[in-house]
Design an enzyme around this catalytic site. Structure first.
Site, PDB file in Angstrom:
ATOM      1  N   SER A 109       0.796  -1.237   0.000  1.00 41.15           N
ATOM      2  CA  SER A 109       0.000   0.000   0.000  1.00 41.15           C
ATOM      3  C   SER A 109       0.822   1.277   0.000  1.00 41.15           C
ATOM      4  O   SER A 109       0.246   2.373  -0.067  1.00 41.15           O
ATOM      5  CB  SER A 109      -0.961   0.012   1.197  1.00 41.15           C
ATOM      6  N   LYS A 112      -0.031   3.686  -2.696  1.00 44.28           N
ATOM      7  CA  LYS A 112      -1.059   4.723  -2.578  1.00 44.28           C
ATOM      8  C   LYS A 112      -0.459   6.126  -2.443  1.00 44.28           C
ATOM      9  O   LYS A 112      -1.163   7.123  -2.646  1.00 44.28           O
ATOM     10  CB  LYS A 112      -1.976   4.430  -1.396  1.00 44.28           C
ATOM     11  N   SER A 169      -5.690   3.211   4.593  1.00 43.45           N
ATOM     12  CA  SER A 169      -5.224   2.424   3.451  1.00 43.45           C
ATOM     13  C   SER A 169      -6.375   1.720   2.736  1.00 43.45           C
ATOM     14  O   SER A 169      -6.221   0.605   2.226  1.00 43.45           O
ATOM     15  CB  SER A 169      -4.175   1.406   3.898  1.00 43.45           C
TER      16      SER A 169
END
Length: 474
Positions: A109, A112, A169
């Site tokens: 993640s 992101k 997340s």
């Protein structure tokens, strides 16, 4: 005396020496001046501009008194339990610590961060507003893993979705934002990869906006090439550098300990960053809380292990750390390793201004200026130069190389660029030298001289050349 010898004598008798011929030329020139018929290009001939530069290398003066720098421990002594790690100071770009930092690995993640950057840029450019309402698509609602359980047709603001992505997340919120910026998530991924190239990320490849493995993406939405998302620790640090530099308000989101996404206990999002400074008073997280830490992004998959891009500020210095591939079964391991990396930076290094803005370059001659009331102009640095140095280090390792413009011509305004200076600093205990370049600018105005002054200079130059030529004859 033979006739042949006599004829040579007679001939040489009337021959003019070379210097007399040049003197005759000078008499003719003066005569022409008196008649005001001097060729128009005479004055400029002595100061014909060129495009060459002059380069001088010197050790910088005004070095502070030498002090013993702090002894720097080795990276190996940290015993980092990671696959890779890096520590970066964002204002200078100096890499303080590097451990397999160029190896491309699954970032999970931390992907992101690129989605966050692009969305924040869209808001900054006025293409999106934080209060814009986003309608959840079927693809966004179908995401798995970390999520806020969006249903198709749900509506939330860009700000709500951004916070859900940044601190929780949430994969579904991330895809909803990607599909707001671009027609589809795959079109958004093209933007992500384009931005990565612009930023100079050499290993990064994005397969989606979330960092999920391709196998975990909804059917029919996977990239055709089948290439998984990868990113090195160095690339993650570069991306983080762009976030903190271009969007210094990032921590308005990343420091939120929790956020009420929807009513009720189930609608509350907890920040996955256990190292936030504010967590020092939270029983479950106080062991991980870190002074000055205000971001940035966690990541976890079975393939990636536990990752974390952290950033903290102490004594005016911000550092960015990245750890990748910590213990897959221990979420706290990424924070334990991050503490080691950040402590290494804050305990052993500092930012020091080595060259002040508007500083005269000592030991250097003024740069020549053609057609000016003054024939040269002094110069100074346009800005300050700072380096990351071991604590207690002085400027004894600082060297300067200047490159000045040739063919400068009046008028020149104070502050006009007249060259560059490149400063190189090699600190004891640091493997590589740091190099920074600053513009050199004029310290004063230089007005254009009148035609008569320029003409007199040209004549002076002519006679200087003439007498030099005569001197060389003898």
């Amino acid at each position: 005396m033979t006739s042949t010898y006599k004829s040579k004598v007679e001939k040489n008798r009337f021959a003019q020496p070379k210097f007399l011929k040049r003197s005759a030329a000078s008499v003719l020139l003066i005569h022409m001046l008196c008649l005001s018929v001097v060729p128009a290009n005479l004055a400029s001939a002595a100061a014909e501009p060129t495009t060459q530069t002059t380069t001088t290398e010197t050790k910088d003066a005004a070095t502070p008194a030498a002090t013993a720098p702090k002894a720097i421990p080795t990276v190996e002594s940290l015993n980092l339990a990671v696959k890779s790690a890096v520590l970066l100071e964002p204002t200078t770009g100096e890499v303080i610590l590097s451990l397999d930092a160029e190896t491309a690995l699954p970032p999970a993640s931390m992907t992101k961060m690129m989605t966050e950057y692009i969305v924040a840029e869209q808001v900054k450019q006025g293409k999106l507003n934080w209060d814009d309402v986003v309608t959840t698509s079927a693809n966004a609602a179908a995401q798995v893993g970390s999520r806020v359980f969006l249903a198709q047709g749900d509506q939330h603001t860009v700000k709500d979705l951004y916070i859900a992505m940044a601190i929780g997340s949430a994969n579904d919120a991330t895809v909803a934002l990607a599909e707001t910026v671009a027609p589809t998530e795959m079109e958004f991924v093209k933007m992500m990869n384009s931005e990565a190239k612009r930023m100079g990320m050499t290993t990064a490849h994005f397969a989606n906006s979330t960092g999920l493995d391709i196998a975990d993406m909804p059917q029919g939405t996977q990239p055709a090439d089948g290439k998984e998302t990868v990113m090195s620790a160095m690339d993650a640090a570069i991306l983080a550098k762009y976030i903190v530099t271009d969007h210094p308000d990032f921590n308005e989101f990343t420091t939120l300990q929790s956020y009420q996404f929807r009513p009720g206990d189930s609608g509350r999002i907890e920040n996955l960053d256990w190292m936030l400074e504010a967590n020092a008073s939270v029983p479950n997280f106080k062991a991980y809380a870190y002074e000055g830490l205000d971001g940035l992004k966690t990541g976890h998959t079975n393939a990636a292990g536990n990752n974390f891009t952290g950033t903290a500020v102490r004594d005016g210095m911000r550092l960015i750390s990245v750890v990748m591939g910590t213990d897959v079964n221990d979420q706290g391991s990424r924070f334990v390793e991050t503490r080691k990396v950040l402590d290494y930076g804050f305990n052993n290094f500092e930012i020091k201004e080595m060259v002040a803005a508007n500083k005269a370059v000592e030991g250097e001659e003024p740069v020549a200026v053609a057609k000016g009331k003054e024939e040269s102009v002094a110069y100074e640095t346009a800005g300050a130069i700072s380096f990351v140095v071991p604590k207690g280090a002085d400027a004894s390792g600082l060297k300067m190389q200047s490159s000045l413009e040739a063919g400068l011509e009046a008028p020149i305004a104070k502050g006009d660029k007249v060259g560059t200076a490149t400063y190189t600093y090699q600190a004891a205990g640091m493997a590589e030298a740091q190099t920074k370049t600053v513009d050199l600018i004029a310290s004063a105005d230089v007005e254009k001289a009148g035609w008569f002054k320029q003409l007199m200079r040209a004549i002076g130059g002519f006679f200087s050349d003439l007498f030099e030529g005569i001197k060389n004859l003898f």
